[in-house]
Write a protein that holds these residues in place. Sequence first.
Motif, mmCIF file in Angstrom:
data_model
loop_
_atom_site.group_PDB
_atom_site.id
_atom_site.type_symbol
_atom_site.label_atom_id
_atom_site.label_comp_id
_atom_site.label_asym_id
_atom_site.label_seq_id
_atom_site.Cartn_x
_atom_site.Cartn_y
_atom_site.Cartn_z
ATOM 1 N N LYS A 82 0.811 -1.072 -0.035
ATOM 2 C CA LYS A 82 0.144 -0.009 -0.129
ATOM 3 C C LYS A 82 0.963 1.269 0.120
ATOM 4 C CE LYS A 82 -4.030 -2.277 2.248
ATOM 5 N NZ LYS A 82 -4.862 -2.566 3.490
ATOM 6 N N MET A 83 2.171 0.988 0.685
ATOM 7 C CA MET A 83 2.949 2.419 0.731
ATOM 8 C C MET A 83 3.709 2.576 -0.751
ATOM 9 S SD MET A 83 4.897 2.057 4.060
ATOM 10 C CE MET A 83 5.938 3.493 3.718
ATOM 11 N N LEU A 84 3.530 1.501 -1.681
ATOM 12 C CA LEU A 84 4.212 1.721 -3.075
ATOM 13 C C LEU A 84 2.884 2.409 -3.783
ATOM 14 C CD1 LEU A 84 5.860 -1.872 -3.658
ATOM 15 C CD2 LEU A 84 6.971 0.564 -3.212
ATOM 16 N N LEU A 85 1.612 2.020 -3.656
ATOM 17 C CA LEU A 85 0.568 2.560 -4.306
ATOM 18 C C LEU A 85 0.429 3.988 -3.814
ATOM 19 C CD1 LEU A 85 -2.171 -0.449 -3.844
ATOM 20 C CD2 LEU A 85 -0.934 0.204 -5.697
ATOM 21 N N MET A 86 0.443 4.368 -2.610
ATOM 22 C CA MET A 86 0.539 5.670 -2.191
ATOM 23 C C MET A 86 1.670 6.377 -2.730
ATOM 24 S SD MET A 86 -0.712 7.726 -0.042
ATOM 25 C CE MET A 86 -0.342 9.328 0.935
ATOM 26 N N LYS A 87 2.957 5.906 -2.847
ATOM 27 C CA LYS A 87 3.818 6.751 -3.721
ATOM 28 C C LYS A 87 3.690 6.863 -5.091
ATOM 29 C CE LYS A 87 7.706 6.036 -0.284
ATOM 30 N NZ LYS A 87 9.154 5.469 0.062
ATOM 31 N N GLY A 88 2.933 5.991 -5.595
ATOM 32 C CA GLY A 88 2.977 5.846 -6.974
ATOM 33 C C GLY A 88 1.606 6.491 -7.719
ATOM 34 N N TYR A 89 0.515 6.632 -6.810
ATOM 35 C CA TYR A 89 -0.655 7.211 -7.309
ATOM 36 C C TYR A 89 -0.958 8.597 -6.439
ATOM 37 C CZ TYR A 89 -0.999 2.952 -10.057
ATOM 38 O OH TYR A 89 -0.592 1.943 -11.054
ATOM 39 N N PHE A 90 -0.470 8.667 -5.418
ATOM 40 C CA PHE A 90 -0.998 9.645 -4.496
ATOM 41 C C PHE A 90 0.160 10.850 -4.140
ATOM 42 C CE2 PHE A 90 -4.299 6.850 -4.127
ATOM 43 C CZ PHE A 90 -5.515 7.600 -3.969
ATOM 44 N N ASP A 91 1.287 10.253 -3.597
ATOM 45 C CA ASP A 91 2.449 11.160 -3.215
ATOM 46 C C ASP A 91 3.670 10.515 -3.151
ATOM 47 O OD1 ASP A 91 3.729 13.015 -1.632
ATOM 48 O OD2 ASP A 91 2.764 13.020 0.125
ATOM 49 N N ASP A 92 4.516 10.984 -4.138
ATOM 50 C CA ASP A 92 5.638 10.363 -4.480
ATOM 51 C C ASP A 92 6.756 10.684 -3.379
ATOM 52 O OD1 ASP A 92 5.978 12.814 -5.060
ATOM 53 O OD2 ASP A 92 7.074 12.555 -7.022
ATOM 54 N N LYS A 93 6.475 11.721 -2.421
ATOM 55 C CA LYS A 93 7.256 12.144 -1.376
ATOM 56 C C LYS A 93 6.891 11.529 -0.108
ATOM 57 C CE LYS A 93 8.598 16.361 -3.756
ATOM 58 N NZ LYS A 93 8.697 17.667 -3.627
ATOM 59 N N PHE A 94 5.818 10.708 0.007
ATOM 60 C CA PHE A 94 5.541 10.392 1.353
ATOM 61 C C PHE A 94 6.537 9.306 1.915
ATOM 62 C CE2 PHE A 94 3.329 6.829 3.831
ATOM 63 C CZ PHE A 94 2.614 7.603 4.828
ATOM 64 N N SER A 95 6.598 9.541 3.255
ATOM 65 C CA SER A 95 7.736 8.976 4.026
ATOM 66 C C SER A 95 7.123 8.541 5.289
ATOM 67 C CB SER A 95 8.846 9.711 4.360
ATOM 68 O OG SER A 95 9.506 9.208 5.482
ATOM 69 N N GLU A 96 7.169 7.071 5.459
ATOM 70 C CA GLU A 96 6.541 6.795 6.589
ATOM 71 C C GLU A 96 7.281 7.221 8.213
ATOM 72 O OE1 GLU A 96 5.889 2.253 9.138
ATOM 73 O OE2 GLU A 96 7.055 2.481 7.225
ATOM 74 N N LYS A 97 8.450 7.416 8.144
ATOM 75 C CA LYS A 97 9.294 8.184 9.164
ATOM 76 C C LYS A 97 8.847 9.529 9.291
ATOM 77 C CE LYS A 97 13.898 9.353 10.633
ATOM 78 N NZ LYS A 97 15.218 9.455 10.376
ATOM 79 N N ASP A 98 8.548 10.293 8.419
ATOM 80 C CA ASP A 98 8.024 11.687 8.629
ATOM 81 C C ASP A 98 6.709 11.647 8.849
ATOM 82 O OD1 ASP A 98 10.709 12.628 7.735
ATOM 83 O OD2 ASP A 98 10.083 12.886 5.809
ATOM 84 N N PHE A 99 5.851 10.734 8.233
ATOM 85 C CA PHE A 99 4.296 10.755 8.563
ATOM 86 C C PHE A 99 4.357 10.574 10.262
ATOM 87 C CE2 PHE A 99 0.404 8.579 9.527
ATOM 88 C CZ PHE A 99 -0.392 9.368 8.874
#
Length: 239
Positions: A82-99
């Motif tokens: 799901k994190m790959l989908l998140m980065k691919g289709y929603f937010d390419d800068k999404f970071s679990e650590k930062d979140f």
Amino acid sequence: MVIPMLNRQSGRVLKNLFQATSKRNGSISPAIQNFILKKEDTNLIIRGFQTSALRLNEEQPKVQTKVMTVTNPIKYISLKIKMLLMKGYFDDKFSEKDFLTGARQAIIFVSSKMAKGDLKDLTEVLTQEGSRSVQNLFSENRDNSEVLNVEDSDIMTLTLNDIGFEYGESGRKWAYALVVCYCSGKDSFSKQASDFDFEILVSQPRIIKYSFCREYTPGTSNGWLVDQVDHLNLSGTKE
């Protein structure tokens, strides 16, 4: 179209996680953007134990809470996909650590305001569903609202538990993230063995769930908002 989250937990946090587009506030304040997120963890299950020394007349020494964690491999793999989908289709800068850094700040801020009853101060950081969730939680614990407070030192573990997506009309889309927080208990209780001269002090960890929502419709620049809040075992009475 809604892509549901796997292995949903029970409780209000997941009950209405995905609301119909017509019920959601289309204009989301960017105030939550300063919750720029921290601390990387996998999905964990935790137990906390605290024991005392022999019963003496002098003050008992403090014992550090011990944590045991177990990783669910299926849940872990599902989350990574799901994190790959998140980065691919929603937010390419999404970071679990930062979140998780921002989620930690949000939990501390929201819980502090709930404990004081300053719910009006949370308007800009909550969705409509989040506002209802916080109001209900405060009303249920109005006589002992301090149990809702979470300080930074209380947080034992903070994990990103799941991610989900929602698509609406006119190309609108949202992402959801469920965070599970284990905090040290506010109260301890003792158990004494009848045949032995010692007691066990137990401090039950508090389990808190926060659901976050962010609109990713093209052309919007909104931040993450709190969409649901749930305390699963307040005062050790709620399972």
